[in-house]
Design a protein around this motif. Structure first.
Motif, PDB file in Angstrom:
ATOM      1  N   ILE A 167       0.841  -1.205   0.000  1.00 11.12           N
ATOM      2  CA  ILE A 167       0.000   0.000   0.000  1.00 11.12           C
ATOM      3  C   ILE A 167       0.875   1.254   0.000  1.00 11.12           C
ATOM      4  N   ASP A 168       1.948   1.249   0.790  1.00  8.44           N
ATOM      5  CA  ASP A 168       2.858   2.400   0.800  1.00  8.44           C
ATOM      6  C   ASP A 168       3.424   2.655  -0.597  1.00  8.44           C
ATOM      7  N   LEU A 169       3.773   1.585  -1.314  1.00  6.72           N
ATOM      8  CA  LEU A 169       4.290   1.746  -2.672  1.00  6.72           C
ATOM      9  C   LEU A 169       3.220   2.329  -3.590  1.00  6.72           C
ATOM     10  N   LEU A 170       1.992   1.816  -3.464  1.00  6.01           N
ATOM     11  CA  LEU A 170       0.883   2.332  -4.268  1.00  6.01           C
ATOM     12  C   LEU A 170       0.651   3.816  -4.008  1.00  6.01           C
ATOM     13  N   VAL A 171       0.654   4.183  -2.728  1.00  4.71           N
ATOM     14  CA  VAL A 171       0.419   5.582  -2.354  1.00  4.71           C
ATOM     15  C   VAL A 171       1.491   6.476  -2.962  1.00  4.71           C
ATOM     16  N   SER A 172       2.754   6.071  -2.831  1.00  3.00           N
ATOM     17  CA  SER A 172       3.832   6.920  -3.343  1.00  3.00           C
ATOM     18  C   SER A 172       3.778   7.044  -4.858  1.00  3.00           C
ATOM     19  N   CYS A 198       0.131   8.881  -6.063  1.00  5.33           N
ATOM     20  CA  CYS A 198      -0.176  10.206  -5.515  1.00  5.33           C
ATOM     21  C   CYS A 198       0.990  11.175  -5.661  1.00  5.33           C
ATOM     22  N   LYS A 199       2.056  10.757  -6.366  1.00  3.87           N
ATOM     23  CA  LYS A 199       3.243  11.612  -6.429  1.00  3.87           C
ATOM     24  C   LYS A 199       3.108  12.732  -7.445  1.00  3.87           C
ATOM     25  N   GLY A 223       0.584  15.476  -9.788  1.00  5.10           N
ATOM     26  CA  GLY A 223      -0.675  16.215  -9.750  1.00  5.10           C
ATOM     27  C   GLY A 223      -0.797  17.068  -8.506  1.00  5.10           C
ATOM     28  N   SER A 224      -1.600  18.090  -8.624  1.00 10.39           N
ATOM     29  CA  SER A 224      -1.814  18.991  -7.491  1.00 10.39           C
ATOM     30  C   SER A 224      -3.129  18.652  -6.816  1.00 10.39           C
ATOM     31  N   GLY A 225      -3.350  19.256  -5.665  1.00  9.14           N
ATOM     32  CA  GLY A 225      -4.603  19.070  -4.953  1.00  9.14           C
ATOM     33  C   GLY A 225      -4.555  17.907  -3.987  1.00  9.14           C
ATOM     34  N   LYS A 226      -5.690  17.684  -3.336  1.00  8.09           N
ATOM     35  CA  LYS A 226      -5.780  16.679  -2.282  1.00  8.09           C
ATOM     36  C   LYS A 226      -6.243  15.329  -2.836  1.00  8.09           C
ATOM     37  N   ARG A 227      -5.680  14.278  -2.274  1.00  5.61           N
ATOM     38  CA  ARG A 227      -6.113  12.919  -2.581  1.00  5.61           C
ATOM     39  C   ARG A 227      -6.235  12.154  -1.280  1.00  5.61           C
ATOM     40  N   HIS A 228      -7.001  11.082  -1.348  1.00  8.50           N
ATOM     41  CA  HIS A 228      -7.260  10.305  -0.132  1.00  8.50           C
ATOM     42  C   HIS A 228      -7.100   8.821  -0.425  1.00  8.50           C
ATOM     43  N   VAL A 229      -6.431   8.140   0.487  1.00  5.99           N
ATOM     44  CA  VAL A 229      -6.357   6.689   0.443  1.00  5.99           C
ATOM     45  C   VAL A 229      -6.961   6.170   1.736  1.00  5.99           C
ATOM     46  N   ILE A 234      -3.244  13.027   1.260  1.00  4.28           N
ATOM     47  CA  ILE A 234      -2.125  13.406   0.410  1.00  4.28           C
ATOM     48  C   ILE A 234      -2.411  14.783  -0.176  1.00  4.28           C
ATOM     49  N   ASP A 235      -1.435  15.663  -0.113  1.00  3.12           N
ATOM     50  CA  ASP A 235      -1.591  17.002  -0.672  1.00  3.12           C
ATOM     51  C   ASP A 235      -0.372  17.307  -1.532  1.00  3.12           C
ATOM     52  N   ASN A 236      -0.629  17.623  -2.803  1.00  2.78           N
ATOM     53  CA  ASN A 236       0.452  17.917  -3.749  1.00  2.78           C
ATOM     54  C   ASN A 236       1.539  16.843  -3.749  1.00  2.78           C
TER      55      ASN A 236
END
Length: 419
Positions: A232-237, A240-241, A243-249, A296-298
């Motif tokens: 999951i940590d690999l997926l998140v990085s 979500c690395k 693009g701008s703005g907020k994302r959520h996992v 995740i932000d930016n």
């Protein structure tokens, strides 16, 4: 395939209209299994292939009424007709599975025969005493689980993720998917290979049944026996690395047993933009399994916190879901029994138009109470029902053998494009 004929990968939700989907028709690999090898093959039982195929024919016919259907075997054969792609794939497979002595034999097979061998299994050539005394029939084991195309890859946005499978018996599925997506022959989109990104770190595991794209800025991921925290940590990085703005996992911990909790989509699937099928004991009741919110932000993780459950957290993020209970609300035993037979595992063809097994009668009754018309697959296929002219509906597949493999309609399909 001409550039304009290629399918452009795009999945930003679980319920948008299904325009294109990847499947694998169950073949001889399912029968190339004995009770002695069932556990290794990740099965609790062995299937009757002829019946399983009749059931799968219904799923295929429903999908073809609404979507472009891509078949793994067809795509693989086309890839293998290109000598350089064929060589790359055979080298990877044989080195991964310690079968390098078979490289020349495999390279000399015609594309169609080679594709069959890679999926149905390659028998061991017994030329030595060592091989004769081995308790093994195959040099390359059959891909018993490949009709569950959901797991070895997933489309997130316009990227194809090649998943790092939890069990070695399924690794070849990912290698084949990587070759198909990277060939550039069929699809437009990015390819993210989790094996390469993880440098083959054994702690990194992820499978598509644990990955739900709830919204373009929300991923819902199960953390259990098949998807690790490191995965999951690999997926998140990775996702979500940019693009701008907020994302959520949103991460939902899952029990390690029973085996019916193998993936998140066995306890939670989306039915519509405002409805979800849930296994109540895990999703709605108090349980020791955490729900974690990663913000995740930016491109950077800014906060990780515990939440009081998937439904309440999604509500805070603007997605207010009505939960429909797998097995119905009346009886805990019905819930447990129908969850075991993939009663929470639904595939959406469009918002509020979903596919399920007919055997889970209490789940279907609960759907009916919530405004879903129950439609037999045979009636839908024959044209008695049209998906554009009816409201919310659940199309029911006959299923006695397919569920014994441990999955439902979502498990057997991998969306390539939704709109």
């Amino acid at each position: 395939m001409a550039e304009d004929k290629k399918c452009t990968l795009q999945v930003q939700s679980e319920t948008g209209r299904l325009d294109a989907v990847l499947v694998h028709y169950p073949g001889a690999e399912v029968e190339n299994m004995t009770p002695r090898h069932a556990q290794r093959a990740l099965y609790s039982d062995i299937l009757n292939l002829s019946i399983a195929r009749k059931e799968y024919d219904q799923l295929l016919a429903v999908l073809k009424k609404t979507s472009d259907v891509y078949e793994v075997s067809d795509l693989l054969t086309t890839v293998l007709e290109h000598e350089n792609l064929k060589n790359d794939l055979i080298q990877k497979i044989c080195h991964t599975e310690e079968a390098t002595e078979y490289i020349n034999y495999l390279m000399n097979l015609p594309a169609g025969d080679l594709g069959k061998a890679l999926i149905e299994g390659l028998p061991l050539q017994v030329n030595t005493l060592t091989d004769f005394l081995r308790e093994e029939y195959y040099a390359l084991k059959p891909l018993y689980n490949y009709y569950f195309t959901r797991d070895p890859s997933a489309v997130i946005g316009n990227s194809a993720l090649v998943c790092k499978m939890a069990n070695s018996v399924r690794v070849r599925e990912s290698l084949i998917m990587d070759a198909i997506f990277k060939s550039g022959l069929f699809f437009n989109g990015n390819v993210v290979n989790s094996y390469d990104l993880s440098l083959n770190n054994p702690s990194v595991k992820m499978e598509g049944g644990d990955i739900l794209v709830v919204r373009d800025d929300i991923l819902l991921i199960g953390n259990g026996m098949r998807t690790s925290t490191q995965g999951i940590d690999l997926l998140v990085s990775e996702f979500c690395k940019t693009g701008s703005g907020k994302r959520h996992v949103i991460v939902q911990q899952l029990p390690e047993s029973p085996e019916s909790f193998i993936h998140l989509d066995m306890v939670f699937t989306m039915l519509d933009h405002d409805k979800a099928m849930v296994y109540k004991p895990l999703i709605m009741n108090d349980s020791p399994y955490q729900t974690v919110h990663m913000q995740i932000d930016n491109g950077k993780v800014t906060k990780i916190s515990s939440a009081s459950g998937i439904l309440s957290l999604l509500r805070k993020l603007g997605i207010d879901l009505t939960p429909i209970v797998c097995g119905g609300k009346a009886d805990d035993w019905d819930q447990e029994r129908e969850q075991w037979h993939s009663g929470a595992n639904f595939l959406a063809l469009a918002p509020g138009k979903v596919i399920s097994y007919a055997r889970n009668i209490h789940t279907l009754e609960e759907l009916s109470k919530n405004g879903f018309e129950v439609v037999k697959a045979a009636d839908f296929i024959s044209g008695q029902w049209d998906i554009t002219s009816i409201g919310n509906c659940v199309i029911t597949l006959e299923g006695s053998e397919l569920p014994r493999g441990g999955g439902g309609p979502r498990c057997m399909t991998m969306p390539l494009r939704r709109s």
